[in-house]
Design a protein around this motif. Structure first.
Motif, PDB file in Angstrom:
ATOM      1  N   GLY A  28      10.884  -5.591 -11.729  1.00  0.00           N
ATOM      2  CA  GLY A  28       9.709  -4.713 -11.057  1.00  0.00           C
ATOM      3  C   GLY A  28       8.908  -5.150 -10.111  1.00  0.00           C
ATOM      4  O   GLY A  28       9.179  -6.352  -9.588  1.00  0.00           O
ATOM      5  N   ILE A  29       8.214  -4.415  -9.714  1.00  0.00           N
ATOM      6  CA  ILE A  29       7.214  -4.273  -8.594  1.00  0.00           C
ATOM      7  C   ILE A  29       5.880  -3.837  -8.957  1.00  0.00           C
ATOM      8  O   ILE A  29       5.932  -2.973  -9.658  1.00  0.00           O
ATOM      9  CB  ILE A  29       7.763  -3.870  -7.206  1.00  0.00           C
ATOM     10  CG1 ILE A  29       8.006  -2.218  -7.357  1.00  0.00           C
ATOM     11  CG2 ILE A  29       8.933  -4.497  -6.600  1.00  0.00           C
ATOM     12  CD1 ILE A  29       8.518  -1.595  -6.126  1.00  0.00           C
ATOM     13  N   GLY A  30       4.944  -4.742  -8.242  1.00  0.00           N
ATOM     14  CA  GLY A  30       3.680  -3.993  -8.545  1.00  0.00           C
ATOM     15  C   GLY A  30       2.815  -4.009  -7.340  1.00  0.00           C
ATOM     16  O   GLY A  30       3.108  -4.548  -6.204  1.00  0.00           O
ATOM     17  N   HIS A  31       1.460  -3.197  -7.398  1.00  0.00           N
ATOM     18  CA  HIS A  31       0.622  -3.243  -6.239  1.00  0.00           C
ATOM     19  C   HIS A  31      -0.697  -2.761  -6.463  1.00  0.00           C
ATOM     20  O   HIS A  31      -0.836  -2.169  -7.541  1.00  0.00           O
ATOM     21  CB  HIS A  31       1.420  -2.072  -5.184  1.00  0.00           C
ATOM     22  CG  HIS A  31       0.815  -2.004  -3.972  1.00  0.00           C
ATOM     23  ND1 HIS A  31      -0.186  -1.313  -3.712  1.00  0.00           N
ATOM     24  CD2 HIS A  31       1.452  -2.453  -2.635  1.00  0.00           C
ATOM     25  CE1 HIS A  31      -0.325  -1.367  -2.374  1.00  0.00           C
ATOM     26  NE2 HIS A  31       0.479  -1.997  -1.712  1.00  0.00           N
ATOM     27  N   THR A  32      -1.547  -3.395  -5.700  1.00  0.00           N
ATOM     28  CA  THR A  32      -3.004  -3.214  -5.611  1.00  0.00           C
ATOM     29  C   THR A  32      -3.297  -2.343  -4.392  1.00  0.00           C
ATOM     30  O   THR A  32      -2.790  -2.983  -3.249  1.00  0.00           O
ATOM     31  CB  THR A  32      -4.090  -3.760  -5.968  1.00  0.00           C
ATOM     32  OG1 THR A  32      -3.910  -4.972  -5.293  1.00  0.00           O
ATOM     33  CG2 THR A  32      -3.865  -4.299  -7.525  1.00  0.00           C
ATOM     34  N   ARG A  33      -3.978  -1.517  -4.051  1.00  0.00           N
ATOM     35  CA  ARG A  33      -4.263  -0.668  -2.864  1.00  0.00           C
ATOM     36  C   ARG A  33      -5.622  -0.360  -2.437  1.00  0.00           C
ATOM     37  O   ARG A  33      -6.497  -0.152  -3.441  1.00  0.00           O
ATOM     38  CB  ARG A  33      -3.691   0.711  -3.192  1.00  0.00           C
ATOM     39  CG  ARG A  33      -3.645   1.791  -1.742  1.00  0.00           C
ATOM     40  CD  ARG A  33      -2.984   3.087  -1.850  1.00  0.00           C
ATOM     41  NE  ARG A  33      -2.975   4.053  -0.922  1.00  0.00           N
ATOM     42  CZ  ARG A  33      -4.009   4.827  -0.799  1.00  0.00           C
ATOM     43  NH1 ARG A  33      -5.044   5.131  -1.865  1.00  0.00           N
ATOM     44  NH2 ARG A  33      -3.967   5.870   0.330  1.00  0.00           N
ATOM     45  N   TRP A  34      -5.672  -0.586  -1.491  1.00  0.00           N
ATOM     46  CA  TRP A  34      -7.149  -0.011  -0.674  1.00  0.00           C
ATOM     47  C   TRP A  34      -6.659   1.083   0.167  1.00  0.00           C
ATOM     48  O   TRP A  34      -6.046   0.878   1.222  1.00  0.00           O
ATOM     49  CB  TRP A  34      -7.959  -1.324  -0.100  1.00  0.00           C
ATOM     50  CG  TRP A  34      -9.288  -1.082   0.497  1.00  0.00           C
ATOM     51  CD1 TRP A  34      -9.804  -0.478   1.572  1.00  0.00           C
ATOM     52  CD2 TRP A  34     -10.388  -1.043  -0.445  1.00  0.00           C
ATOM     53  NE1 TRP A  34     -11.256  -0.381   1.696  1.00  0.00           N
ATOM     54  CE2 TRP A  34     -11.533  -0.703   0.466  1.00  0.00           C
ATOM     55  CE3 TRP A  34     -10.784  -1.594  -1.610  1.00  0.00           C
ATOM     56  CZ2 TRP A  34     -12.954  -0.870  -0.054  1.00  0.00           C
ATOM     57  CZ3 TRP A  34     -12.027  -1.303  -2.063  1.00  0.00           C
ATOM     58  CH2 TRP A  34     -13.181  -1.205  -1.413  1.00  0.00           C
ATOM     59  N   ALA A  35      -7.400   2.304  -0.002  1.00  0.00           N
ATOM     60  CA  ALA A  35      -6.830   3.473   0.710  1.00  0.00           C
ATOM     61  C   ALA A  35      -7.143   3.186   2.191  1.00  0.00           C
ATOM     62  O   ALA A  35      -8.264   2.775   2.881  1.00  0.00           O
ATOM     63  CB  ALA A  35      -7.811   4.447   0.165  1.00  0.00           C
ATOM     64  N   THR A  36      -5.864   3.659   2.820  1.00  0.00           N
ATOM     65  CA  THR A  36      -6.069   3.570   4.566  1.00  0.00           C
ATOM     66  C   THR A  36      -5.675   4.984   4.805  1.00  0.00           C
ATOM     67  O   THR A  36      -6.109   5.845   5.626  1.00  0.00           O
ATOM     68  CB  THR A  36      -5.224   2.597   4.995  1.00  0.00           C
ATOM     69  OG1 THR A  36      -3.886   2.730   4.617  1.00  0.00           O
ATOM     70  CG2 THR A  36      -5.744   1.101   4.818  1.00  0.00           C
ATOM     71  N   ARG A  59      -3.872  -4.425   0.867  1.00  0.00           N
ATOM     72  CA  ARG A  59      -2.757  -3.969  -0.081  1.00  0.00           C
ATOM     73  C   ARG A  59      -2.291  -5.219  -0.658  1.00  0.00           C
ATOM     74  O   ARG A  59      -1.853  -6.356   0.156  1.00  0.00           O
ATOM     75  CB  ARG A  59      -1.645  -3.165   0.365  1.00  0.00           C
ATOM     76  CG  ARG A  59      -2.318  -1.790   1.161  1.00  0.00           C
ATOM     77  CD  ARG A  59      -1.394  -0.824   1.680  1.00  0.00           C
ATOM     78  NE  ARG A  59      -1.996   0.271   2.398  1.00  0.00           N
ATOM     79  CZ  ARG A  59      -1.220   1.241   2.993  1.00  0.00           C
ATOM     80  NH1 ARG A  59       0.173   1.002   2.908  1.00  0.00           N
ATOM     81  NH2 ARG A  59      -1.662   2.142   3.338  1.00  0.00           N
ATOM     82  N   ARG A  60      -1.953  -5.368  -1.895  1.00  0.00           N
ATOM     83  CA  ARG A  60      -1.320  -6.547  -2.348  1.00  0.00           C
ATOM     84  C   ARG A  60       0.001  -6.235  -3.435  1.00  0.00           C
ATOM     85  O   ARG A  60      -0.147  -5.333  -4.158  1.00  0.00           O
ATOM     86  CB  ARG A  60      -2.197  -7.404  -3.344  1.00  0.00           C
ATOM     87  CG  ARG A  60      -3.882  -7.524  -2.541  1.00  0.00           C
ATOM     88  CD  ARG A  60      -3.606  -8.491  -1.545  1.00  0.00           C
ATOM     89  NE  ARG A  60      -5.172  -8.710  -0.711  1.00  0.00           N
ATOM     90  CZ  ARG A  60      -5.111  -9.455   0.370  1.00  0.00           C
ATOM     91  NH1 ARG A  60      -4.313  -9.910   0.730  1.00  0.00           N
ATOM     92  NH2 ARG A  60      -6.213  -9.366   0.676  1.00  0.00           N
ATOM     93  N   THR A  61       1.049  -6.980  -3.172  1.00  0.00           N
ATOM     94  CA  THR A  61       2.284  -6.653  -3.514  1.00  0.00           C
ATOM     95  C   THR A  61       2.661  -8.019  -4.491  1.00  0.00           C
ATOM     96  O   THR A  61       2.619  -9.079  -4.282  1.00  0.00           O
ATOM     97  CB  THR A  61       3.217  -6.471  -2.605  1.00  0.00           C
ATOM     98  OG1 THR A  61       2.882  -5.294  -1.789  1.00  0.00           O
ATOM     99  CG2 THR A  61       4.590  -6.362  -3.037  1.00  0.00           C
TER     100      THR A  61
END
Length: 275
Positions: free
Chosen positions: A72-80, A4-6
């Motif tokens: 603001g905040i942002g995120h990319t997710r790889w499902a866990t 995950r990236r923040t």
């Protein structure tokens, strides 16, 4: 491990385009969904998520222009935990919109914590461990001092696993709070006072090379052009800015999962020093 990236931003510019650009710097690392939470002054949070490529999120937000706000905040997710979907994508929000946040890492005791929150009438819309953490922080915010640092402290000592949180609180517009245990996070300060956070150095190098490394079990507050750090007792910790001297290629770690794992990078040594 850290799939995950923040990123985050608070300053004088529009946040959403910066967040999208920062996430794009980390796009090659892999993800299945992306999301932003942006706030315009003391207005309500605006959260936009998209399953799939970051380009879908960019289209939904007109390159970020459709969601004004300077925090603001942002995120990319790889499902866990939970399938790839907009519902499971970050950011997540507490039941009444009091706390919004994103999370890198894995919370090992999230089922136990979820059961506790269910007993206190919290509802859950996703299958993620992150939603549990956000609502746990909201629970302690309301139970104790109604201050972000106190709420985060209480949650940190009860969460088992790895995490790097980026959080916003409804009663604290223009502020982002961060906390870290074992998962990566770096905070940048630009010459104009704008503040950036990211899970990886490349996301912020365009904007600044002056950074803080947040240590283990520490909290940071980004507000009014300054970063303040706290320990688990809520005491202020003094830190000095460090200048990133290496180039973008080095910052991308030469194939390492994260810059802190590359023993040849200054970031690795600095993070060891910080805890």
């Amino acid at each position: 491990m850290y799939q995950r990236r923040t990123c985050g931003y608070v300053g004088s510019k529009q946040a959403a385009p910066i967040l999208l650009e920062s996430l794009a710097k980390l796009e090659y690392r892999g993800y299945d969904s992306a999301g932003l939470a942006v706030r315009d002054g003391d207005k309500d949070f605006v959260i936009v998520k998209a399953k799939g490529r970051l380009s879908r999120l960019a289209r939904k937000t007109d390159g970020g222009n459709a969601i004004p706000g300077t925090c603001g905040i942002g995120h990319t997710r790889w499902a866990t935990h939970g399938e790839p979907s907009e519902t499971n994508a970050h950011p997540h929000m507490s039941d009444d919109g009091n706390v919004v946040g994103v999370h890198n890492g894995i919370i090992e005791n999230y089922q136990e914590l979820k059961a506790k929150l269910l007993r206190h009438n919290y509802k859950f819309y996703s299958d993620t461990d992150t939603e549990v953490a956000i609502k746990l922080i909201d629970y302690y915010y309301k139970k104790y001092e109604h201050t972000p640092v106190d709420a985060i402290n209480h949650a940190m000592v009860r969460i088992r696993g790895t995490y790097a949180f980026a959080l916003m609180f409804k009663s604290y517009p223009g502020e982002i709070y961060v906390a870290r245990k074992d998962a990566p996070m770096i905070i940048g300060k630009a010459k104009d006072g704008d503040l950036y956070l990211a899970s990886d150095v490349p996301a912020i190098l365009k904007y600044t090379r002056d950074v803080y490394y947040i240590g283990q079990m520490e909290i940071g507050r980004l507000a009014n052009g300054e970063v303040t750090f706290f320990n688990l007792d809520g005491d202020v910790i003094e830190k000095k800015l460090t200048t990133v001297e290496w180039d973008a290629a080095s910052a991308e770690k030469g194939g390492f999962e994260h810059f802190m794992m590359n023993k040849g990078s200054p970031g690795y040594a600095q993070c060891l020093h910080q805890g």
